[in-house]
Design a protein around this motif. Structure first.
Motif, PDB file in Angstrom:
ATOM      1  N   GLN A   1       0.817  -1.205   0.000  1.00 45.40           N
ATOM      2  CA  GLN A   1       0.000   0.000   0.000  1.00 45.40           C
ATOM      3  C   GLN A   1       0.860   1.268   0.000  1.00 45.40           C
ATOM      4  O   GLN A   1       0.492   2.262  -0.622  1.00 45.40           O
ATOM      5  CB  GLN A   1      -0.962   0.011   1.196  1.00 45.40           C
ATOM      6  CG  GLN A   1      -2.083  -0.973   1.076  1.00 45.40           C
ATOM      7  CD  GLN A   1      -1.681  -2.404   1.420  1.00 45.40           C
ATOM      8  OE1 GLN A   1      -0.576  -2.658   1.887  1.00 45.40           O
ATOM      9  NE2 GLN A   1      -2.570  -3.345   1.188  1.00 45.40           N
TER      10      GLN A   1
ATOM     11  N   TYR B   1       2.010   1.749  -3.516  1.00 40.99           N
ATOM     12  CA  TYR B   1       0.910   2.280  -4.326  1.00 40.99           C
ATOM     13  C   TYR B   1       0.752   3.781  -4.087  1.00 40.99           C
ATOM     14  O   TYR B   1       0.597   4.562  -5.017  1.00 40.99           O
ATOM     15  CB  TYR B   1      -0.417   1.600  -3.977  1.00 40.99           C
ATOM     16  CG  TYR B   1      -0.557   0.154  -4.359  1.00 40.99           C
ATOM     17  CD1 TYR B   1       0.259  -0.436  -5.325  1.00 40.99           C
ATOM     18  CD2 TYR B   1      -1.517  -0.636  -3.756  1.00 40.99           C
ATOM     19  CE1 TYR B   1       0.104  -1.763  -5.666  1.00 40.99           C
ATOM     20  CE2 TYR B   1      -1.679  -1.963  -4.095  1.00 40.99           C
ATOM     21  CZ  TYR B   1      -0.868  -2.526  -5.045  1.00 40.99           C
ATOM     22  OH  TYR B   1      -1.038  -3.841  -5.376  1.00 40.99           O
TER      23      TYR B   1
ATOM     24  N   VAL C   1      -7.202   2.990  -4.109  1.00 38.79           N
ATOM     25  CA  VAL C   1      -6.555   1.679  -3.995  1.00 38.79           C
ATOM     26  C   VAL C   1      -7.597   0.579  -3.837  1.00 38.79           C
ATOM     27  O   VAL C   1      -7.523  -0.455  -4.517  1.00 38.79           O
ATOM     28  CB  VAL C   1      -5.549   1.663  -2.822  1.00 38.79           C
ATOM     29  CG1 VAL C   1      -5.089   0.241  -2.525  1.00 38.79           C
ATOM     30  CG2 VAL C   1      -4.355   2.554  -3.133  1.00 38.79           C
ATOM     31  N   LYS C   2      -8.589   0.778  -2.974  1.00 38.44           N
ATOM     32  CA  LYS C   2      -9.610  -0.255  -2.764  1.00 38.44           C
ATOM     33  C   LYS C   2     -10.380  -0.555  -4.046  1.00 38.44           C
ATOM     34  O   LYS C   2     -10.641  -1.716  -4.365  1.00 38.44           O
ATOM     35  CB  LYS C   2     -10.579   0.167  -1.655  1.00 38.44           C
ATOM     36  CG  LYS C   2     -10.001   0.026  -0.278  1.00 38.44           C
ATOM     37  CD  LYS C   2     -11.039   0.390   0.773  1.00 38.44           C
ATOM     38  CE  LYS C   2     -10.490   0.190   2.164  1.00 38.44           C
ATOM     39  NZ  LYS C   2     -11.497   0.511   3.182  1.00 38.44           N
TER      40      LYS C   2
ATOM     41  N   GLU D   1      -8.041  -2.476  -6.375  1.00 35.55           N
ATOM     42  CA  GLU D   1      -7.892  -3.852  -5.901  1.00 35.55           C
ATOM     43  C   GLU D   1      -9.164  -4.665  -6.172  1.00 35.55           C
ATOM     44  O   GLU D   1      -9.081  -5.827  -6.550  1.00 35.55           O
ATOM     45  CB  GLU D   1      -7.554  -3.862  -4.404  1.00 35.55           C
ATOM     46  CG  GLU D   1      -6.147  -3.413  -4.108  1.00 35.55           C
ATOM     47  CD  GLU D   1      -5.835  -3.333  -2.626  1.00 35.55           C
ATOM     48  OE1 GLU D   1      -4.641  -3.414  -2.295  1.00 35.55           O
ATOM     49  OE2 GLU D   1      -6.756  -3.176  -1.800  1.00 35.55           O
TER      50      GLU D   1
END
Length: 81
Positions: free
Chosen positions: A19, A22, A47-48, A51
């Motif tokens: 993370q 990222y 990010v979520k 992903e």
């Protein structure tokens, strides 16, 4: 990584949590005018979502190559967004 670097007579680079890597990849794209908390919230959502989209891709899980390809895909998506 350590074995590869040693065989090439190179220093082993630090290994960052995924993370953090990222966040560093797309940090320049965040709006610096926003408060830090808003930037962090936006980054986490980004990010979520990325992903989640990666998880929807059809592939074999928990194999080194396909897991690395999945991480690469997320990194690529975040970097180009």
């Amino acid at each position: 990584m350590r074995a590869l670097c040693q065989s090439a007579d190179l220093d082993t680079p630090p290994v960052l949590p995924v993370q953090v890597a990222y966040a560093r990849a797309f940090r320049p794209r965040l709006d610096a005018a926003l408060p830090y908390a808003a930037q962090a919230e936006r980054a986490l959502e980004w990010v979520k979502e990325t992903e989640r989209r990666e998880q929807m891709r059809r592939r074999v899980r928990h194999r080194a190559l396909t897991d690395a390809q999945g991480l690469h895909w997320i990194w690529h998506e975040l970097a180009r967004a």
